[in-house]
Design an enzyme around this catalytic site. Structure first.
Site, PDB file in Angstrom:
ATOM      1  N   ASN A  10      -6.269   5.682   0.683  1.00  0.00           N
ATOM      2  CA  ASN A  10      -5.064   4.847   1.112  1.00  0.00           C
ATOM      3  C   ASN A  10      -3.934   5.655   1.588  1.00  0.00           C
ATOM      4  O   ASN A  10      -3.048   6.006   0.860  1.00  0.00           O
ATOM      5  CB  ASN A  10      -4.708   3.690  -0.009  1.00  0.00           C
ATOM      6  CG  ASN A  10      -3.541   2.863   0.388  1.00  0.00           C
ATOM      7  OD1 ASN A  10      -3.140   2.598   1.656  1.00  0.00           O
ATOM      8  ND2 ASN A  10      -3.196   2.013  -0.658  1.00  0.00           N
ATOM      9  N   TRP A  11      -3.741   5.552   2.814  1.00  0.00           N
ATOM     10  CA  TRP A  11      -2.530   6.257   3.579  1.00  0.00           C
ATOM     11  C   TRP A  11      -1.231   5.578   3.421  1.00  0.00           C
ATOM     12  O   TRP A  11      -0.216   6.192   3.863  1.00  0.00           O
ATOM     13  CB  TRP A  11      -2.853   7.026   5.043  1.00  0.00           C
ATOM     14  CG  TRP A  11      -3.929   7.773   4.869  1.00  0.00           C
ATOM     15  CD1 TRP A  11      -4.363   8.620   3.855  1.00  0.00           C
ATOM     16  CD2 TRP A  11      -4.386   8.221   6.114  1.00  0.00           C
ATOM     17  NE1 TRP A  11      -5.305   9.778   4.427  1.00  0.00           N
ATOM     18  CE2 TRP A  11      -5.430   9.363   5.846  1.00  0.00           C
ATOM     19  CE3 TRP A  11      -4.567   8.163   7.563  1.00  0.00           C
ATOM     20  CZ2 TRP A  11      -6.233  10.263   6.641  1.00  0.00           C
ATOM     21  CZ3 TRP A  11      -5.334   8.503   8.247  1.00  0.00           C
ATOM     22  CH2 TRP A  11      -6.178   9.688   8.242  1.00  0.00           C
ATOM     23  N   LYS A  12      -1.272   4.279   3.101  1.00  0.00           N
ATOM     24  CA  LYS A  12      -0.105   3.481   3.106  1.00  0.00           C
ATOM     25  C   LYS A  12       0.433   3.487   4.378  1.00  0.00           C
ATOM     26  O   LYS A  12       0.173   3.777   5.455  1.00  0.00           O
ATOM     27  CB  LYS A  12       0.696   3.896   1.775  1.00  0.00           C
ATOM     28  CG  LYS A  12       0.087   3.948   0.341  1.00  0.00           C
ATOM     29  CD  LYS A  12       0.771   4.158  -0.647  1.00  0.00           C
ATOM     30  CE  LYS A  12      -0.320   4.016  -1.839  1.00  0.00           C
ATOM     31  NZ  LYS A  12       0.528   3.852  -3.186  1.00  0.00           N
ATOM     32  N   HIS A  96      -3.424  -5.025  -2.651  1.00  0.00           N
ATOM     33  CA  HIS A  96      -2.846  -3.797  -3.048  1.00  0.00           C
ATOM     34  C   HIS A  96      -1.572  -4.192  -3.785  1.00  0.00           C
ATOM     35  O   HIS A  96      -0.794  -5.131  -3.242  1.00  0.00           O
ATOM     36  CB  HIS A  96      -2.676  -2.847  -1.807  1.00  0.00           C
ATOM     37  CG  HIS A  96      -2.319  -1.552  -2.757  1.00  0.00           C
ATOM     38  ND1 HIS A  96      -0.867  -1.136  -2.761  1.00  0.00           N
ATOM     39  CD2 HIS A  96      -2.847  -0.368  -3.024  1.00  0.00           C
ATOM     40  CE1 HIS A  96      -0.803   0.125  -3.288  1.00  0.00           C
ATOM     41  NE2 HIS A  96      -1.978   0.525  -3.471  1.00  0.00           N
ATOM     42  N   GLU A  98       1.214  -3.054  -4.008  1.00  0.00           N
ATOM     43  CA  GLU A  98       2.536  -3.146  -3.054  1.00  0.00           C
ATOM     44  C   GLU A  98       2.469  -4.428  -2.162  1.00  0.00           C
ATOM     45  O   GLU A  98       3.618  -4.705  -1.932  1.00  0.00           O
ATOM     46  CB  GLU A  98       2.407  -1.632  -2.066  1.00  0.00           C
ATOM     47  CG  GLU A  98       2.685  -0.366  -2.914  1.00  0.00           C
ATOM     48  CD  GLU A  98       2.212   0.890  -2.756  1.00  0.00           C
ATOM     49  OE1 GLU A  98       1.506   0.916  -1.478  1.00  0.00           O
ATOM     50  OE2 GLU A  98       2.001   1.801  -3.546  1.00  0.00           O
ATOM     51  N   GLU A 166      -6.146  -0.834 -10.270  1.00  0.00           N
ATOM     52  CA  GLU A 166      -5.070   0.166 -10.060  1.00  0.00           C
ATOM     53  C   GLU A 166      -3.804  -0.076 -10.956  1.00  0.00           C
ATOM     54  O   GLU A 166      -2.986  -0.863 -10.510  1.00  0.00           O
ATOM     55  CB  GLU A 166      -4.503   0.284  -8.562  1.00  0.00           C
ATOM     56  CG  GLU A 166      -5.507   0.546  -7.780  1.00  0.00           C
ATOM     57  CD  GLU A 166      -4.924   1.082  -6.440  1.00  0.00           C
ATOM     58  OE1 GLU A 166      -5.150   2.307  -6.263  1.00  0.00           O
ATOM     59  OE2 GLU A 166      -4.441   0.520  -5.818  1.00  0.00           O
ATOM     60  N   GLY A 172       1.523   6.071  -7.591  1.00  0.00           N
ATOM     61  CA  GLY A 172       2.677   6.904  -7.145  1.00  0.00           C
ATOM     62  C   GLY A 172       3.553   7.578  -8.254  1.00  0.00           C
ATOM     63  O   GLY A 172       4.461   8.077  -7.901  1.00  0.00           O
ATOM     64  N   SER A 212      -2.674   7.916  -9.027  1.00  0.00           N
ATOM     65  CA  SER A 212      -2.498   9.378  -9.395  1.00  0.00           C
ATOM     66  C   SER A 212      -3.832  10.159  -9.557  1.00  0.00           C
ATOM     67  O   SER A 212      -3.698  11.094 -10.405  1.00  0.00           O
ATOM     68  CB  SER A 212      -1.500   9.614 -10.604  1.00  0.00           C
ATOM     69  OG  SER A 212      -0.269   8.847 -10.273  1.00  0.00           O
ATOM     70  N   GLY A 233      -3.773   7.281  -3.262  1.00  0.00           N
ATOM     71  CA  GLY A 233      -2.863   7.255  -2.240  1.00  0.00           C
ATOM     72  C   GLY A 233      -2.321   8.674  -1.822  1.00  0.00           C
ATOM     73  O   GLY A 233      -2.789   9.419  -1.102  1.00  0.00           O
ATOM     74  N   GLY A 234      -1.337   9.098  -2.552  1.00  0.00           N
ATOM     75  CA  GLY A 234      -0.726  10.461  -2.465  1.00  0.00           C
ATOM     76  C   GLY A 234      -1.494  11.780  -2.230  1.00  0.00           C
ATOM     77  O   GLY A 234      -1.377  12.576  -1.391  1.00  0.00           O
TER      78      GLY A 234
END
Ligand code: PGA
Length: 253
Positions: A10-12, A96, A98, A166, A172, A212, A233-234
């Protein structure tokens, strides 16, 4: 079990069309033998056309991070599930944390999005997860099972659905859930799936862990029987660390 192991990125709101294509060519070059797991990329919507072209010939799947629940109309700034499907997307993320927290998406809206994604023959990847305060007050299972029930309330349960657990406090933050914490939550979701759609739905639905995930913690998490993959993600923003996660979870697929 027959569930496929899925490692999704997930590159956001990171990377443009050029960076996306650069990432992919570097990523492809990191494998001499293509891994046996399913790999799914969720780039920003504005990159989807370039990514679709790049991926055409590769055994890689991709999707959007969000979509609207209607196919078209006066919805300024939104993306149509119909168009995302026309571009060739296999998946769309729904709910998600966010989207829930920053953009105020509620379960009722997410249930409609799942219907929209399925209407265009894409696979919805529904995200659920508790906040830290909810975990600390012992409400984790209640929160995630409610999100699951409401999210799937209008869904077609005959076609493929993917879930991602999640925990919001792990997203994150660098603070990963322990393999036991993740496995416990996944087992709770697996049980709720039986209630929602019977043994077959529960048995065949992959449940990914997100929050994470890094090359360093992927192996331990991937060993748990109810963890069927990751939503990253990150650590999926750099080709080498994303590939590292895939390689380190290889024993699971
Ligand atoms: P993270 O994000 O890997 O950066 O924690 C996961 C996600 O939000 O899907």
């Amino acid at each position: 079990v027959s569930r496929s192991f899925i490692v999704a990125a997930n590159w956001k709101m990171n990377k443009g069309p050029i960076e996306s294509v650069e990432f992919l060519s570097e990523f492809f070059s990191l494998f001499t033998k293509w891994p046996k797991c399913e790999i799914v990329i969720f780039p920003p919507a504005i990159d989807l056309v370039s990514v679709a072209r790049m991926i055409e010939e590769k055994p890689l799947r991709w999707g959007a991070q969000n979509c609207h629940f209607e196919d078209n109309g006066a919805f300024t700034g939104e993306n149509s599930p119909k168009v995302i499907a026309e571009l060739g997307a296999d998946y769309t993320l729904v709910g998600h944390s966010e989207r829930r927290k920053i953009f105020g998406e509620i379960d009722e809206m997410l249930a409609k999005k799942i219907v929209a994604v399925q209407r265009h023959n894409m696979i919805p990847m529904l995200c659920v997860g508790e906040e830290l305060s909810e975990r600390e007050s012992g409400k984790t299972n209640l929160v995630i099972t409610e999100q699951l029930k409401k999210g799937l309330s209008q869904a077609n349960l005959e076609t493929k659905i993917v879930l991602a657990y999640e925990p919001v406090w792990a997203i994150g933050t660098g603070k990963v859930a322990t393999p036991e914490q993740a496995e416990d939550a996944h087992a709770v979701l697996r049980k709720m799936l039986i209630e929602i759609g019977g043994e077959s739905l529960s048995e065949r639905t992959p449940i990914l862990y997100g929050g994470s995930v890094k090359p360093e913690n992927a192996a331990e998490l991937s060993k748990k029987p109810n963890i069927d993959g990751f939503l990253v993600g990150g650590a999926a923003l750099a080709p080498a660390s994303y590939a590292g996660i895939i390689k380190n979870s290889q024993l699971a697929f």
